[in-house]
Design a protein around this motif. Structure first.
Motif, PDB file in Angstrom:
ATOM      1  N   THR A   1       0.839  -1.200   0.000  1.00  0.00           N
ATOM      2  CA  THR A   1       0.000   0.000   0.000  1.00  0.00           C
ATOM      3  C   THR A   1       0.877   1.254   0.000  1.00  0.00           C
ATOM      4  N   ARG A   2       2.152   1.095  -0.303  1.00  0.00           N
ATOM      5  CA  ARG A   2       3.071   2.239  -0.382  1.00  0.00           C
ATOM      6  C   ARG A   2       2.907   2.978  -1.712  1.00  0.00           C
TER       7      ARG A   2
ATOM      8  N   ASN B   1      -3.234   1.244  10.224  1.00  0.00           N
ATOM      9  CA  ASN B   1      -4.685   1.420  10.146  1.00  0.00           C
ATOM     10  C   ASN B   1      -5.119   1.684   8.704  1.00  0.00           C
ATOM     11  N   TYR B   2      -4.313   2.453   7.997  1.00  0.00           N
ATOM     12  CA  TYR B   2      -4.586   2.781   6.598  1.00  0.00           C
ATOM     13  C   TYR B   2      -4.597   1.524   5.727  1.00  0.00           C
ATOM     14  N   SER B   3      -3.853   0.501   6.136  1.00  0.00           N
ATOM     15  CA  SER B   3      -3.621  -0.664   5.283  1.00  0.00           C
ATOM     16  C   SER B   3      -4.422  -1.898   5.656  1.00  0.00           C
ATOM     17  N   ARG B   4      -5.185  -1.850   6.736  1.00  0.00           N
ATOM     18  CA  ARG B   4      -5.789  -3.097   7.220  1.00  0.00           C
ATOM     19  C   ARG B   4      -6.842  -3.651   6.282  1.00  0.00           C
ATOM     20  N   GLU B   5      -7.590  -2.793   5.573  1.00  0.00           N
ATOM     21  CA  GLU B   5      -8.589  -3.315   4.655  1.00  0.00           C
ATOM     22  C   GLU B   5      -7.928  -3.989   3.466  1.00  0.00           C
ATOM     23  N   ALA B   6      -6.800  -3.438   3.013  1.00  0.00           N
ATOM     24  CA  ALA B   6      -6.070  -4.049   1.895  1.00  0.00           C
ATOM     25  C   ALA B   6      -5.534  -5.423   2.289  1.00  0.00           C
ATOM     26  N   LEU B   7      -5.007  -5.536   3.504  1.00  0.00           N
ATOM     27  CA  LEU B   7      -4.509  -6.833   3.967  1.00  0.00           C
ATOM     28  C   LEU B   7      -5.666  -7.822   4.114  1.00  0.00           C
TER      29      LEU B   7
ATOM     30  N   LYS C   1      -2.401   5.090  -3.194  1.00  0.00           N
ATOM     31  CA  LYS C   1      -3.862   5.122  -3.308  1.00  0.00           C
ATOM     32  C   LYS C   1      -4.461   3.753  -3.593  1.00  0.00           C
ATOM     33  N   GLU C   2      -3.666   2.822  -4.087  1.00  0.00           N
ATOM     34  CA  GLU C   2      -4.179   1.495  -4.389  1.00  0.00           C
ATOM     35  C   GLU C   2      -3.081   0.460  -4.197  1.00  0.00           C
ATOM     36  N   LEU C   3      -3.515  -0.794  -4.055  1.00  0.00           N
ATOM     37  CA  LEU C   3      -2.566  -1.878  -3.841  1.00  0.00           C
ATOM     38  C   LEU C   3      -1.734  -2.114  -5.099  1.00  0.00           C
TER      39      LEU C   3
ATOM     40  N   LEU D   1       4.582 -11.404   0.540  1.00  0.00           N
ATOM     41  CA  LEU D   1       4.909 -10.316   1.470  1.00  0.00           C
ATOM     42  C   LEU D   1       3.878  -9.206   1.347  1.00  0.00           C
ATOM     43  N   PHE D   2       3.367  -8.752   2.490  1.00  0.00           N
ATOM     44  CA  PHE D   2       2.521  -7.558   2.514  1.00  0.00           C
ATOM     45  C   PHE D   2       3.306  -6.463   3.223  1.00  0.00           C
ATOM     46  N   THR D   3       3.616  -5.395   2.481  1.00  0.00           N
ATOM     47  CA  THR D   3       4.399  -4.307   3.070  1.00  0.00           C
ATOM     48  C   THR D   3       3.590  -3.016   3.048  1.00  0.00           C
ATOM     49  N   TRP D   4       3.488  -2.407   4.215  1.00  0.00           N
ATOM     50  CA  TRP D   4       2.669  -1.202   4.394  1.00  0.00           C
ATOM     51  C   TRP D   4       3.579   0.029   4.501  1.00  0.00           C
ATOM     52  N   PRO D   5       3.021   1.241   4.425  1.00  0.00           N
ATOM     53  CA  PRO D   5       3.848   2.449   4.367  1.00  0.00           C
ATOM     54  C   PRO D   5       4.545   2.791   5.685  1.00  0.00           C
ATOM     55  N   SER D   6       5.758   2.348   5.819  1.00  0.00           N
ATOM     56  CA  SER D   6       6.619   2.728   6.938  1.00  0.00           C
ATOM     57  C   SER D   6       7.710   3.636   6.396  1.00  0.00           C
ATOM     58  N   ARG D   7       7.983   4.711   7.108  1.00  0.00           N
ATOM     59  CA  ARG D   7       9.000   5.656   6.634  1.00  0.00           C
ATOM     60  C   ARG D   7      10.421   5.202   6.940  1.00  0.00           C
ATOM     61  N   GLY D   8      10.566   4.078   7.641  1.00  0.00           N
ATOM     62  CA  GLY D   8      11.905   3.560   7.903  1.00  0.00           C
ATOM     63  C   GLY D   8      12.704   4.449   8.820  1.00  0.00           C
TER      64      GLY D   8
END
Length: 414
Positions: free
Chosen positions: A52-53, A185-191, A69-71, A165-172
């Protein structure tokens, strides 16, 4: 009472210290640029990556830490150097580019995919077991961090799965804790949607979800949403492994209740010396984090037993991780345990982590071993708390104690 200024100063100091410890200085950027260079005796791991990045314009980065905005789905092939040239449990990052595949992890292919092509990829990469392993990374992970770490886990565990692998938006960045938390929270529906699609695939026999750190929050939330929306978690999702879960224990208890009785089997990896979770606990109002509890004491012992949750306590295990937050991936014993037992949904008992040999040594010992049986579990590098096997283990220990006692009595009589 500590002043707000004093707390803020100490918090900043703690975060700065963690930033120094967890920093990745010296790593080149752009490691995901595919290379044609090959080396003998390397292994290639193909990973299907859903994210979701937001896409990155930087070559070799692929996706940034910002929210898309999309997977987006990509297949990435990772070359891993021969076992003779590396330490199991470690990612050998390139010191410069192009990487040296004989000694370092190397990207060999990057292929963007549609959902339809991803379904075809899955069918082609399902192994004999027809199992899928989904990995959800934790806080402070860049896209390439998650890709290489998961490739290492799949390779070192030698697990018979199709890796997703499911990778969500982390700024590292350790300074982006709140941003990362909101990104889960932003990514839970996509997962949730991805897990549902995998579970509905006729060729898939079962799905195991393994999450690390803050990814545990995202994973359990996605499963909770699925249970509320569909009436239960999809039956093919049979196992959930939470490693160093950065989860409020009260919230986790509520999540489990809302998931319901028809839930997957949960396994936890915890470590009381986890320095990253110590900071998270302070940031989060001094509520215990699930990955840092002592499963041998109340109320956790009874709660885990009631919920049927298996807990592996890694506190005594020593790895090269200075934060003690990634033991599950860096310990050869643990990654083999993941591949040989947990992903297959098999029970884990003391013999699988070396306790069998310890018990055998005590059984053939002399009178000096009397009284040491009770301390065996405590001295083991991995302590197991499994409500379904505890009775068997206790019976084995009792029998062992009786055997030792009889041996000593006979020896004294002679």
């Amino acid at each position: 009472m500590e002043s707000r200024a004093g707390f803020s100063f100490r918090l900043i100091a703690a975060v700065t210290a963690l930033a120094v410890l967890a920093g990745c200085a010296g790593r080149p950027e752009g490691v995901l640029v595919p290379t044609q260079t090959q080396a003998a005796h390397t292994s290639k791991i193909d990973v299907l990556v859903a994210t979701t990045r937001r896409p990155s314009e930087t070559p070799g980065t692929l996706f940034s830490g910002e929210r898309g905005k999309e997977l987006q789905i990509t297949e990435i092939g990772v070359s891993i150097p021969p076992d003779s040239a590396r330490e199991i449990g470690q990612v050998q990052w390139p010191s410069r580019l192009p990487a040296n595949p004989a000694k370092e992890f190397t990207t060999v292919s990057v292929t963007p995919m549609t959902v339809q092509r991803a379904e075809g990829w899955l069918k082609q990469h399902l192994r004999k077991s027809r199992r899928v392993l989904v990995f959800v990374h934790g806080f402070n992970n860049r896209y390439e961090d998650a890709v290489y770490r998961f490739a290492q886990i799949v390779h070192d565990s030698k697990t018979d799965v199709a890796p997703v692998l499911f990778t969500w938006p982390s700024r590292g960045s350790v300074f982006a804790y709140n941003y990362d938390k909101e990104s889960t929270n932003y990514s839970r529906e996509a997962l949730e949607d991805m897990l549902r699609r995998l579970a509905r695939e006729p060729n898939v026999s079962e799905v195991t979800v393994m999450a690390h750190s803050m990814g545990s929050w995202l994973t359990v939330e996605a499963l909770r949403q699925m249970a509320i929306r569909d009436g239960r978690v999809a039956p093919k999702i049979q196992n959930v492994i939470l490693a160093s879960p950065d989860l409020d224990v009260d919230v986790f208890s509520r999540q489990l209740a809302e998931i319901g009785e028809k839930r997957p089997h949960f396994t936890l990896f915890v470590s009381r010396d986890d320095r990253a979770l110590s900071l998270s606990r302070r940031i989060s109002g001094n509520i215990d984090r699930l990955g840092q509890v002592d499963p041998s004491v109340e109320p956790y012992r009874s709660e885990f037993e009631k919920a049927g949750i298996v807990v592996l306590d890694l506190t005594a295990l020593k790895t090269g991780d200075r934060l003690n937050h990634g033991k599950f991936a860096e310990s050869p014993e643990v990654v083999r345990l993941i591949g040989n037992r947990l992903i297959a949904g098999q029970a884990v008992n003391d013999s699988h982590v070396g306790l069998g040999e310890r018990l055998g040594a005590v059984a053939v010992g002399t009178a000096q071993t009397v009284g040491s049986v009770a301390g065996v579990a405590v001295s083991a590098p991995i302590a197991i708390f499994d409500p379904t096997t505890r009775r068997t283990y206790n019976e084995q220990v009792d029998r062992l104690g009786n055997a030792v006692g009889n041996t000593v009595t006979t020896a004294v009589g002679q």
